[in-house]
Scaffold this motif. Structure first.
Motif, PDB file in Angstrom:
ATOM      1  N   ALA A  10       0.840  -1.208   0.000  1.00 41.43           N
ATOM      2  CA  ALA A  10       0.000   0.000   0.000  1.00 41.43           C
ATOM      3  C   ALA A  10       0.873   1.255   0.000  1.00 41.43           C
ATOM      4  N   PHE A  11       1.934   1.212   0.781  1.00 42.38           N
ATOM      5  CA  PHE A  11       2.862   2.357   0.854  1.00 42.38           C
ATOM      6  C   PHE A  11       3.464   2.636  -0.525  1.00 42.38           C
ATOM      7  N   VAL A  12       3.846   1.574  -1.220  1.00 41.72           N
ATOM      8  CA  VAL A  12       4.442   1.732  -2.559  1.00 41.72           C
ATOM      9  C   VAL A  12       3.411   2.297  -3.550  1.00 41.72           C
ATOM     10  N   VAL A  13       2.204   1.745  -3.519  1.00 39.62           N
ATOM     11  CA  VAL A  13       1.154   2.202  -4.448  1.00 39.62           C
ATOM     12  C   VAL A  13       0.818   3.671  -4.210  1.00 39.62           C
ATOM     13  N   ILE A  14       0.641   4.055  -2.948  1.00 36.21           N
ATOM     14  CA  ILE A  14       0.297   5.444  -2.629  1.00 36.21           C
ATOM     15  C   ILE A  14       1.449   6.374  -3.018  1.00 36.21           C
ATOM     16  N   GLY A  15       2.674   5.926  -2.756  1.00 37.96           N
ATOM     17  CA  GLY A  15       3.848   6.726  -3.131  1.00 37.96           C
ATOM     18  C   GLY A  15       3.889   6.980  -4.639  1.00 37.96           C
ATOM     19  N   LEU A  16       3.638   5.928  -5.421  1.00 41.57           N
ATOM     20  CA  LEU A  16       3.635   6.074  -6.882  1.00 41.57           C
ATOM     21  C   LEU A  16       2.486   6.980  -7.331  1.00 41.57           C
ATOM     22  N   VAL A  44     -10.195  17.340 -12.585  1.00 41.97           N
ATOM     23  CA  VAL A  44      -9.854  15.930 -12.333  1.00 41.97           C
ATOM     24  C   VAL A  44      -8.605  15.829 -11.449  1.00 41.97           C
ATOM     25  N   LEU A  45      -7.683  16.746 -11.636  1.00 38.14           N
ATOM     26  CA  LEU A  45      -6.468  16.748 -10.812  1.00 38.14           C
ATOM     27  C   LEU A  45      -6.832  16.948  -9.332  1.00 38.14           C
ATOM     28  N   LYS A  46      -7.722  17.899  -9.074  1.00 36.65           N
ATOM     29  CA  LYS A  46      -8.177  18.145  -7.684  1.00 36.65           C
ATOM     30  C   LYS A  46      -8.856  16.892  -7.133  1.00 36.65           C
ATOM     31  N   LYS A  47      -9.737  16.310  -7.959  1.00 36.61           N
ATOM     32  CA  LYS A  47     -10.461  15.107  -7.515  1.00 36.61           C
ATOM     33  C   LYS A  47      -9.501  13.943  -7.286  1.00 36.61           C
ATOM     34  N   MET A  48      -8.442  13.863  -8.114  1.00 35.11           N
ATOM     35  CA  MET A  48      -7.450  12.779  -7.957  1.00 35.11           C
ATOM     36  C   MET A  48      -6.744  12.899  -6.609  1.00 35.11           C
ATOM     37  N   ALA A  49      -6.440  14.137  -6.209  1.00 37.59           N
ATOM     38  CA  ALA A  49      -5.763  14.351  -4.921  1.00 37.59           C
ATOM     39  C   ALA A  49      -6.674  13.879  -3.783  1.00 37.59           C
ATOM     40  N   LEU A  55      -7.700   6.870  -0.520  1.00 42.56           N
ATOM     41  CA  LEU A  55      -7.022   5.567  -0.638  1.00 42.56           C
ATOM     42  C   LEU A  55      -6.120   5.316   0.567  1.00 42.56           C
ATOM     43  N   ARG A  56      -5.538   6.411   1.116  1.00 37.26           N
ATOM     44  CA  ARG A  56      -4.616   6.270   2.259  1.00 37.26           C
ATOM     45  C   ARG A  56      -5.339   5.871   3.534  1.00 37.26           C
ATOM     46  N   GLU A  57      -6.677   6.021   3.534  1.00 36.51           N
ATOM     47  CA  GLU A  57      -7.441   5.737   4.761  1.00 36.51           C
ATOM     48  C   GLU A  57      -7.813   4.258   4.904  1.00 36.51           C
ATOM     49  N   VAL A  60      -6.410   0.648   0.148  1.00 32.53           N
ATOM     50  CA  VAL A  60      -5.303  -0.052  -0.517  1.00 32.53           C
ATOM     51  C   VAL A  60      -4.794  -1.196   0.363  1.00 32.53           C
ATOM     52  N   VAL A  61      -4.644  -0.932   1.668  1.00 29.25           N
ATOM     53  CA  VAL A  61      -4.241  -2.008   2.591  1.00 29.25           C
ATOM     54  C   VAL A  61      -5.286  -3.124   2.537  1.00 29.25           C
ATOM     55  N   HIS A  62      -6.557  -2.726   2.546  1.00 31.89           N
ATOM     56  CA  HIS A  62      -7.659  -3.697   2.491  1.00 31.89           C
ATOM     57  C   HIS A  62      -7.549  -4.544   1.221  1.00 31.89           C
TER      58      HIS A  62
END
Ligand code: SF4
Length: 153
Positions: A10-16, A44-49, A55-57, A60-62
């Motif tokens: 999850a850390f790697v995915v969020i970092g990327l 879309v950029l704002k929404k992506m952020a 995702l960090r909440e 992704v870990v799930h």
């Protein structure tokens, strides 16, 4: 151990995701064959952020812990059908979620085979999923032996 591995991935995915954030609207248009993500770049950029923050909440870990890892578990027996409330789409923070009006939402990338590399295609897999997103229309009819066993001990 599985949780540690899931957290690492999850850390790697969020970092990327953060690394490629500036390019995400363009990449989304290319990957999902939808010009509108590129054409509405700033929005879309704002929404992506917001999407990545959601995702960090936990999703992704799930995904790495429960979806990728679930082959080892007998899933809960679940019944119901989706009423398109958007709750499980990270509380309506998914960048691909489209408002259909009348409190109904649809997934803008529902057609994509890539959805199976996410929680979306497998939701809900257990009682925790249903509770986590307060899903109004799915319910567990029979808990998996794993859940029952832990409850008994
Ligand atoms: S929370 Fe349940 S009803 Fe709402 S969109 Fe997800 S699956 Fe459908």
């Amino acid at each position: 151990m599985q949780k540690l591995i899931a957290k690492f991935f999850a850390f790697v995915v969020i970092g990327l995701a953060y690394l490629f954030l500036p390019l995400m609207p363009l990449l989304a248009s290319i990957v999902f064959f939808r010009a509108k993500y590129f054409l509405q770049y700033p929005t879309v950029l704002k929404k992506m952020a917001i999407h990545i923050r959601a995702l960090r909440e936990g999703p992704v870990v799930h995904y790495f812990e429960e979806v990728v890892g679930r082959i080892h578990h007998v899933p809960d027996e679940i019944e119901g059908s989706c009423v398109q409330c958007g709750n499980c789409c990270m509380e309506k923070r998914c960048v691909f979620l489209e408002d259909m009006g009348d409190t109904r939402f649809q997934c803008g990338i529902y057609h994509s085979p890539l959805r199976r590399f996410s929680n979306c295609g497998s939701f809900p897999i257990n009682a925790h999923d249903i509770e986590r997103y307060a899903c109004p229309s799915y319910s567990v009819v029979k808990f998996s032996p794993r859940v029952v066993a832990t409850a008994v001990v």
